[in-house]
Design a protein around this motif. Structure first.
Motif, PDB file in Angstrom:
ATOM      1  N   PHE A   5      12.925 -21.441  15.158  1.00  0.00           N
ATOM      2  CA  PHE A   5      12.398 -20.975  13.863  1.00  0.00           C
ATOM      3  C   PHE A   5      11.084 -20.233  14.077  1.00  0.00           C
ATOM      4  O   PHE A   5      10.271 -20.651  14.909  1.00  0.00           O
ATOM      5  N   CYS A   6      10.878 -19.163  13.321  1.00  0.00           N
ATOM      6  CA  CYS A   6       9.608 -18.428  13.360  1.00  0.00           C
ATOM      7  C   CYS A   6       9.250 -18.016  11.942  1.00  0.00           C
ATOM      8  O   CYS A   6      10.133 -17.841  11.101  1.00  0.00           O
ATOM      9  N   LYS A   7       7.953 -17.840  11.689  1.00  0.00           N
ATOM     10  CA  LYS A   7       7.534 -17.429  10.344  1.00  0.00           C
ATOM     11  C   LYS A   7       7.954 -15.983  10.074  1.00  0.00           C
ATOM     12  O   LYS A   7       8.371 -15.631   8.990  1.00  0.00           O
ATOM     13  N   ALA A   9       9.261 -12.057  12.254  1.00  0.00           N
ATOM     14  CA  ALA A   9       9.791 -11.518  13.513  1.00  0.00           C
ATOM     15  C   ALA A   9       8.780 -10.585  14.172  1.00  0.00           C
ATOM     16  O   ALA A   9       8.434  -9.542  13.604  1.00  0.00           O
ATOM     17  N   CYS A  10       8.324 -10.939  15.350  1.00  0.00           N
ATOM     18  CA  CYS A  10       7.441 -10.038  16.103  1.00  0.00           C
ATOM     19  C   CYS A  10       8.300  -8.857  16.575  1.00  0.00           C
ATOM     20  O   CYS A  10       9.455  -9.052  16.965  1.00  0.00           O
ATOM     21  N   THR A  11       7.731  -7.676  16.551  1.00  0.00           N
ATOM     22  CA  THR A  11       8.564  -6.474  16.731  1.00  0.00           C
ATOM     23  C   THR A  11       9.231  -6.378  18.096  1.00  0.00           C
ATOM     24  O   THR A  11      10.260  -5.753  18.239  1.00  0.00           O
ATOM     25  N   TYR A  12       8.631  -6.992  19.113  1.00  0.00           N
ATOM     26  CA  TYR A  12       9.120  -6.834  20.492  1.00  0.00           C
ATOM     27  C   TYR A  12      10.080  -7.938  20.909  1.00  0.00           C
ATOM     28  O   TYR A  12      10.625  -7.918  22.005  1.00  0.00           O
ATOM     29  N   CYS A  13      10.283  -8.950  20.056  1.00  0.00           N
ATOM     30  CA  CYS A  13      10.895 -10.204  20.501  1.00  0.00           C
ATOM     31  C   CYS A  13      12.420 -10.152  20.520  1.00  0.00           C
ATOM     32  O   CYS A  13      13.049  -9.734  19.554  1.00  0.00           O
ATOM     33  N   ASN A  14      12.992 -10.609  21.623  1.00  0.00           N
ATOM     34  CA  ASN A  14      14.462 -10.732  21.646  1.00  0.00           C
ATOM     35  C   ASN A  14      14.911 -12.162  21.959  1.00  0.00           C
ATOM     36  O   ASN A  14      16.005 -12.375  22.448  1.00  0.00           O
TER      37      ASN A  14
END
Ligand code: SF4
Length: 373
Positions: A5-7, A9-14
């Motif tokens: 779970f994340c608050k 989405a960071c743009t680079y994250c896969n």
């Protein structure tokens, strides 16, 4: 343990995660059930390290964290000096949570700072701001977390060399004993990849990344850090024991969606879908893929991993574990890298030079053996 779970989405994250926390309660119940289903995957092994990764494990409440840890303590034999790490994002770190984590036995924090500059954080769509980046470190230190890592990212569009120097200096000034520093990579299907394709932002500049990596190595060496893996630096005695275990080829059990496990023979990976994961666990099944590693796969993994570490690749091990033929091939392939000053040979140990570290994965793949029979 993968906490998916994340608050935002960071743009680079896969990595595998969802920004909806709708199924968090069911997930916590499922991961506890998964421990029952998977506890025999590693027979007769004591547990030396526990790692809450993700995703964002700091989104779990202390009670949720505690329930999972209690179950682990009940089902496994834990070593006395166990390392228990929790990955935390700055915006989740509060005095109460820090005390709670300490109370339940978390003894190492890994904080996703990425940058101390507002513009970088906004560009990466991080959930925290500059003030929170500073504040969470101060509060963590005040709460007694000495064994701490922070993640930093370099090579991003807005990060000048001067700002990168400042990010490194800030980390050193706080006396953070472990830094994981990653070159920004553009993975397919990430928001960053789409933004670049649509020309809404610019692609990464590999010359700048190389320059910033060299700055990083120089500054941290000057300040007493040991560069013990391509992306990891520590003060003496503060290496990540958990990550070091992967690099030493030790066995591990992964829990949660997308988590991987390895028992020395079989590698398993859990389904990377929260609903499918929970539904399967509720039926008493861990939905996962498996493969039995061939000797060539094991050799290639050894090449890939060992070259990235300070211990380097041991030619004697190649001979003992995979035979004289492989050793001869390996030695001849290494010649060109020695001539290009990308690797150093000290006795039977091969280590990457600083320039070699810039292309660690490329060198390793040139040394790989063919998987076809
Ligand atoms: S917080 Fe971490 S896992 Fe979540 S989206 Fe950002 S980088 Fe990915």
């Amino acid at each position: 343990m993968h906490i998916p779970f994340c608050k935002q989405a960071c743009t680079y994250c896969n990595f595998h995660f969802t920004t909806s926390q709708r199924h968090k309660n069911e997930f916590v119940k499922a991961i506890i059930k998964e421990i029952d289903l998977q506890k025999d995957f590693l027979r007769n092994e004591s547990v030396a390290t526990i790692y809450f990764g993700g995703g964002t494990p700091s989104l779990l409440t202390i009670e949720e964290n505690s329930l999972v840890l209690e179950k682990i303590r009940k089902e496994f034999s834990l070593e006395k000096e166990i390392e228990i790490t929790l990955e935390a994002n700055p915006d989740d770190i509060t005095k109460e949570k820090l005390l709670g984590w300490r109370d339940i036995g978390i003894n190492r924090l890994s904080i996703g700072i990425q940058s101390f500059f507002e513009e970088d954080l906004a560009w990466m769509n991080r959930a925290h701001n500059q003030d929170q980046a500073y504040q969470c470190i101060e509060e963590s230190l005040a709460a007694g977390f000495r064994n701490m890592n922070i993640d930093l990212i370099y090579g991003g569009h807005l990060l000048s060399d001067e700002r990168w120097e400042e990010n490194i200096a800030t980390s050193i000034n706080y006396k953070i004993p472990h830094l994981s520093c990653y070159a920004l990579t553009v993975e397919e299907k990430t928001p960053l990849h789409k933004q670049i394709l649509l020309k809404k932002t610019v692609d990464v500049d590999s010359d700048k990344q190389a320059r910033q990596f060299l700055i990083l190595m120089e500054r941290l060496k000057q300040n007493g850090f040991e560069h013990y893996e391509v992306s990891n630096f520590s003060m003496p005695g503060f290496r990540s024991r958990h990550n070091s275990s992967y690099w030493q080829g030790k066995k591990y059990l992964g829990l949660g969606p997308s988590a991987h496990s390895y028992n020395g023979i079989i590698r398993k990976w859990n389904v990377a879908n929260n609903i499918k994961y929970i539904e399967a666990i509720n039926k008493g099944v861990v939905e996962s893929g498996t493969e039995v590693l061939t000797e060539t796969q094991k050799l290639n993994e050894y090449i890939m991993i060992s070259l990235r570490t300070i211990e380097g690749l041991d030619l004697e091990k190649i001979k003992t574990d995979w035979g004289e033929d492989k050793l001869t091939t390996m030695k001849s392939r290494l010649e060109k890298f020695k001539e290009q000053n990308l690797v150093n040979a000290a006795g039977t140990t091969i280590q990457l030079t600083n320039e070699g570290m810039l292309m660690a994965d490329g060198i390793a793949s040139d040394l790989f053996f063919s998987l076809s029979p």
